[in-house]
Design a protein around this motif. Structure first.
Motif, PDB file in Angstrom:
ATOM      1  N   ALA A 306      -0.438  -6.435  -2.986  1.00 28.26           N
ATOM      2  CA  ALA A 306      -0.588  -5.461  -4.066  1.00 28.26           C
ATOM      3  C   ALA A 306       0.690  -5.440  -4.903  1.00 28.26           C
ATOM      4  N   ASP A 308       2.889  -3.365  -7.358  1.00 22.76           N
ATOM      5  CA  ASP A 308       2.986  -1.928  -7.648  1.00 22.76           C
ATOM      6  C   ASP A 308       4.094  -1.571  -8.630  1.00 22.76           C
ATOM      7  N   GLN A 309       4.815  -2.534  -9.136  1.00 21.61           N
ATOM      8  CA  GLN A 309       5.877  -2.268 -10.113  1.00 21.61           C
ATOM      9  C   GLN A 309       5.540  -2.946 -11.424  1.00 21.61           C
ATOM     10  N   TRP A 315       4.077  -7.486 -13.602  1.00 22.70           N
ATOM     11  CA  TRP A 315       3.731  -6.687 -12.435  1.00 22.70           C
ATOM     12  C   TRP A 315       4.268  -7.420 -11.212  1.00 22.70           C
ATOM     13  N   THR A 317       5.742  -6.840  -6.767  1.00 25.96           N
ATOM     14  CA  THR A 317       5.832  -5.959  -5.607  1.00 25.96           C
ATOM     15  C   THR A 317       7.226  -5.360  -5.508  1.00 25.96           C
ATOM     16  N   GLY A 380       2.129  -1.683   1.591  1.00 23.18           N
ATOM     17  CA  GLY A 380       1.049  -2.547   1.143  1.00 23.18           C
ATOM     18  C   GLY A 380       0.015  -2.833   2.214  1.00 23.18           C
ATOM     19  N   PHE A 424       3.812   5.512  -8.940  1.00 27.57           N
ATOM     20  CA  PHE A 424       2.696   4.671  -9.351  1.00 27.57           C
ATOM     21  C   PHE A 424       2.104   5.035 -10.713  1.00 27.57           C
ATOM     22  N   ARG A 504      -2.131   4.185 -15.837  1.00 28.92           N
ATOM     23  CA  ARG A 504      -0.838   4.851 -15.635  1.00 28.92           C
ATOM     24  C   ARG A 504      -0.443   5.703 -16.831  1.00 28.92           C
ATOM     25  N   ARG A 511      -2.224   0.342  -9.313  1.00 26.56           N
ATOM     26  CA  ARG A 511      -1.545  -0.893  -8.947  1.00 26.56           C
ATOM     27  C   ARG A 511      -2.549  -2.037  -9.081  1.00 26.56           C
ATOM     28  N   SER A 513      -4.094  -5.551  -7.214  1.00 30.58           N
ATOM     29  CA  SER A 513      -4.207  -6.359  -6.006  1.00 30.58           C
ATOM     30  C   SER A 513      -4.591  -7.788  -6.370  1.00 30.58           C
ATOM     31  N   TYR A 541      -5.493   5.367  -7.306  1.00 24.20           N
ATOM     32  CA  TYR A 541      -5.344   6.280  -6.163  1.00 24.20           C
ATOM     33  C   TYR A 541      -6.011   7.626  -6.459  1.00 24.20           C
ATOM     34  N   TRP A 547      -6.443   4.486  -1.962  1.00 20.20           N
ATOM     35  CA  TRP A 547      -6.475   3.433  -2.991  1.00 20.20           C
ATOM     36  C   TRP A 547      -7.901   2.899  -3.100  1.00 20.20           C
TER      37      TRP A 547
END
Length: 815
Positions: A306, A308-309, A315, A317, A380, A424, A504, A511, A513, A541, A547
């Motif tokens: 995943a 997430d940043q 993007w 992890t 994750g 997130f 967001r 996030r 995946s 989420y 999630w």
């Protein structure tokens, strides 16, 4: 040991010491042994070529050729001609390995595993630096500029190492350079010594001291040390004084991957650099095969990692702490017991060629049964290979929860925890305002986060007019998102990244995946996942549910039931009653990375162990292309140059033999005469007239005239050269003979007259006299004693070397 031999040894040591700066970048460090051995072979080839002797250009070319052959045998031997000679397939394999290595460099955190691509870049780079250092310092006898490639090698390591390179590596690299400077030659150091060493000595005293090995001989060594000390001081002080540099030259601090049972971190880059290649690959090779007791197999997405940043560029992890794998995985975050879940079991087999550091699993996994060295990343909820562990050929069983929330549960979800919401929903300041304004426009009328998420999904998948196209450039930054919203054309990367970013901006934690869709059912009841099943999707989420997967990409995957109208309410949690079936092996026999086609040697395909997740821009196509060209173009040029080496050697040798004046001193005259006669013999040899050393020059000339069918002008020219040779060999005081070079050219023109085009091309491209290189090498290796000075000078002239004053008059006895 001669001075040049010492210099070659120091050049080898300097290269290896500087290469040690690369050791912290990868693990394990066994590649340095291979690189050191290959540099030693490369240096030995240079020493042998200089002993023959070959021209400087040919010496470097010989080293480059041997280097290319060594790399071919080690890295792409299966694609090479008879396993040694690089052909088109080998160069294509080189390009793919380098492209894969460039992706791996951006994909892994330091220390990265030594994949095949990274190993080629490391070993090949060190060999390239070694060739430059040896050529500059030894072949061209200029050690000072050789520090530039050594500096480049250290700078690469210092630039990539987190927190700066350790002071130890700088000291080793600097020590190697100082050794090279000290070995270069006392004449250069003594000239520099007048600046640092006080009053200058008289020329006579300096010369006497050097010859006798007295105190004056030590002055250059002391001077070299002083120069080195000043250079090191400048190198250390200047970077520390520059405020723009983040950390000093010797700053070795910074967080890195840990070890032990309770620690360690993982940080990797976006894997989507190669996802597009997987979707477009012409060969849909099987990656995974599994059996499951899930009722809706199409919803069994297999997740790898995943992301997430989002920093506006990509993007990726976050850096996460690793722990030991627990006996039972913890409950997924945010999932309430009131939400219906079903536990299903899947038995999964990975293909033998598929090397992946992250373990592909359905989300959220509750239990994993697998052998090997694996660590657990709690955020994750994934397993990560430790110390080289990968998915190649592994078989494992995964239990996971199928979460079935109702629309009412999603719509009534409470606000998420403050820390999770902060992390997130974070978007960069550089994100264009059009992204949020578009999100607000699309979700207009929705009263809760669930309604907004469904509207975003439906807009991308159906009502927004978007087109699925895997040929679109796979950018992932803010600019790529804006372009995608305008052009409305892309593939799963664009759909998932854009929906997550827009969610967001609306305050919904999101996030992305990366993994695979459920795959294709097989006749035996198993599911087969191929490269073209590679996929990316957003996860949003919702408190109480956790999630939750959404599917905005049209014509890919399956749309979750809870995002459709009139979703039925969930039932109480219960495990599936079916028992797991036996794990199925991949349909094709597992094969090593050597069987991979060039298009497949990437992250979601085949080849070396690879991690996924974040740390460098994913818009790296141009960088990868540049790195590929940087390696492939020189290799192609070398490959084109190899067939021309005999011709270039003959042209250069002929120029040396016939160039310059005819010489006025007796020794010069004799040497030039013998060189001209050797050129006549070699010119005839190239056309098939073998030399006969048992004959006198006069009889040999008659033989050349007869076999070569020379006309009158050429025949007279060859006899004049033969007469000059007899005078040089046997006359008490040889006299200079003018016009020998012109006579040799007349003889060569006469030999070539009337020949067919094929014969001329054969003599030009593959001259028979090139065998002298081999004969000279064997003679140099097998020689047990050095010949006399006069004979040595004559042989040097015959082999094309420049005439010297040491070739005294009266060269009688020349063989």
């Amino acid at each position: 040991m001669s001075g040049r031999a010492r210099l070659a040894l120091c050049a080898f040591a300097a290269t290896v010491l500087a290469a040690c700066a690369l050791l912290p970048l990868v693990h394990p460090a066994t590649w340095i042994i291979q690189a050191g051995f290959l540099v030693a072979v490369q240096s030995g080839v240079g020493a042998l070529a200089r002993r023959v002797p070959l021209a400087r250009f040919l010496t470097v070319a010989a080293q480059g050729l041997v280097t290319l052959l060594l790399l071919t045998v080690i890295f792409v031997g299966d694609q090479a001609v008879i396993g040694v000679l690089p052909g088109p397939d080998a160069f294509q394999a080189f390009g793919n390995l380098l492209s894969s290595g460039a992706d791996d460099v951006g994909r892994y955190a330091i220390p990265a595993p030594v994949t095949d691509g990274i190993r080629l870049m490391l070993v090949g780079g060190v060999l390239l630096i070694g060739l430059l250092v040896d050529a500059i310092a030894v072949t061209f006898r200029s050690a000072a500029p050789a520090g530039l490639p050594l500096l480049a090698l250290y700078s690469v390591a210092a630039g990539l190492t987190q927190g700066g390179a350790s002071w130890l590596w700088f000291v080793l690299a600097a020590a190697g350079y100082l050794l090279l400077l000290l070995a270069e030659g006392r004449d250069r150091l003594s000239a520099w010594g007048r600046v640092f060493g006080g009053a200058a000595r008289a020329p006579g005293r300096v010369a006497a001291g050097l010859e006798s090995g007295g105190g004056a001989a030590l002055a250059p060594v002391r001077t070299g040390r002083r120069i080195g000390a000043v250079a090191l001081g400048i190198a250390l002080v200047v970077p520390a004084a520059l405020p723009a540099l983040d950390g000093g030259l010797l700053d070795g601090t910074g967080d890195g991957p840990g070890s032990g049972s309770g620690g360690g971190t993982i940080s990797a880059v976006n894997p989507l650099v190669s996802l597009q290649n997987s979707l477009n690959t012409p060969e849909d090779r099987e990656v995974l095969r599994y059996r499951t007791n899930a009722e809706r197999v199409q919803d069994q997405y297999i997740r790898i990692v995943a992301l997430d940043q989002f920093d506006g560029t990509e993007w990726k992890t976050s850096t996460r702490r690793l722990t030991d794998v627990p006996d039972k995985l913890p409950d997924p975050p945010g999932l309430s017991r009131s939400v219906a879940t079903t536990e299903v079991t899947s038995s999964i087999s990975a293909a033998g060629w598929y090397g992946q550091t992250y373990l592909p699993m359905p989300y959220p996994a509750s239990d994993v049964d697998i052998k090997g060295r694996w660590r657990f990343e709690p955020t994750g909820r994934t397993l990560v290979g430790d110390r080289g562990q990968s998915t190649r050929g592994v078989q494992y069983t995964v239990k996971n929860l199928v979460v079935r929330p109702s629309a009412q549960q999603l719509a009534g979800a409470a606000r998420p925890p403050a820390e999770l919401e902060r992390q997130f929903t974070k978007v960069p300041d550089s994100l264009p305002a059009i992204v949020k304004s578009t999100a607000l426009k699309v979700t207009d009328g929705a009263t809760d986060d669930y309604g907004k998420a469904v509207k975003l999904q439906d807009w991308f998948a159906s009502s927004g007019g978007f087109t699925y196209n895997t040929k679109v450039r796979s950018g992932t930054g803010s600019t790529a998102i804006v372009n995608f919203l305008k052009q409305k054309e892309g593939f799963c990367v664009h759909f998932s990244f854009s929906m997550a970013a827009m969610a967001r901006t609306l305050g919904i934690p999101a996030r992305v995946s990366v993994g695979f869709t459920a795959g294709t059912p097989e006749s035996d009841g198993s599911m087969s996942i191929g490269l073209r099943d590679a996929h990316a999707w957003p996860e949003l989420y919702f408190e109480g549910v956790g999630w939750t997967r959404f599917e905005p990409t049209p014509s890919r995957g399956s749309t979750p039931d809870y995002t459709r109208p009139q979703t039925p309410s969930g039932q109480p949690s219960s495990p599936a009653t079916d028992t797991p079936r036996e794990s199925a092996a991949p349909s094709a026999a597992p094969s090593g990375s050597s069987s991979c086609s060039p298009q497949l040697q990437r992250q979601l395909e085949c080849g070396p162990d690879q991690a996924v997740g974040g740390g460098g821009p994913t818009d790296s196509g141009w960088a990868g292309l540049f790195l590929t060209l940087l390696w492939v173009v020189p290799l192609v040029l070398v490959a084109l140059l190899i067939p021309l080496l005999p011709m270039l050697w003959r042209i250069q040798l002929r120029s040396r033999r016939l160039g310059g004046s005819d010489g006025r001193a007796p020794a010069d005259a004799a040497a030039r005469t013998l060189a001209a006669w050797q050129e006549v013999n070699d010119s005839a040899w190239d056309l098939g007239i073998l030399p006969d050393e048992a004959q006198s020059p006069r009889k040999a000339a008659a033989r050349i005239v007869r076999i070569g069918r020379l006309d009158t002008e050429a025949a007279e020219a060859v006899h004049r050269v033969a007469a000059a040779v007899e005078q040089a060999l046997y006359a008490p005081a040889p006299r200079p003979v003018m016009g020998l070079a012109d006579d040799v050219r007349r003889v060569r023109a006469g030999l070539w007259a009337g020949l067919s085009l094929g014969t001329r091309l054969r003599a030009l491209l593959a001259p028979r006299s090139a065998a002298r290189v081999v004969l000279g090498t064997l003679r140099a290796v097998g020689r047990r004693h050095r010949p006399s000075g006069r004979c040595r000078a004559a042989r040097r002239a015959v082999d094309g070397g420049p005439p010297t004053a040491a070739a005294a008059a009266g060269l009688g006895g020349y063989e």
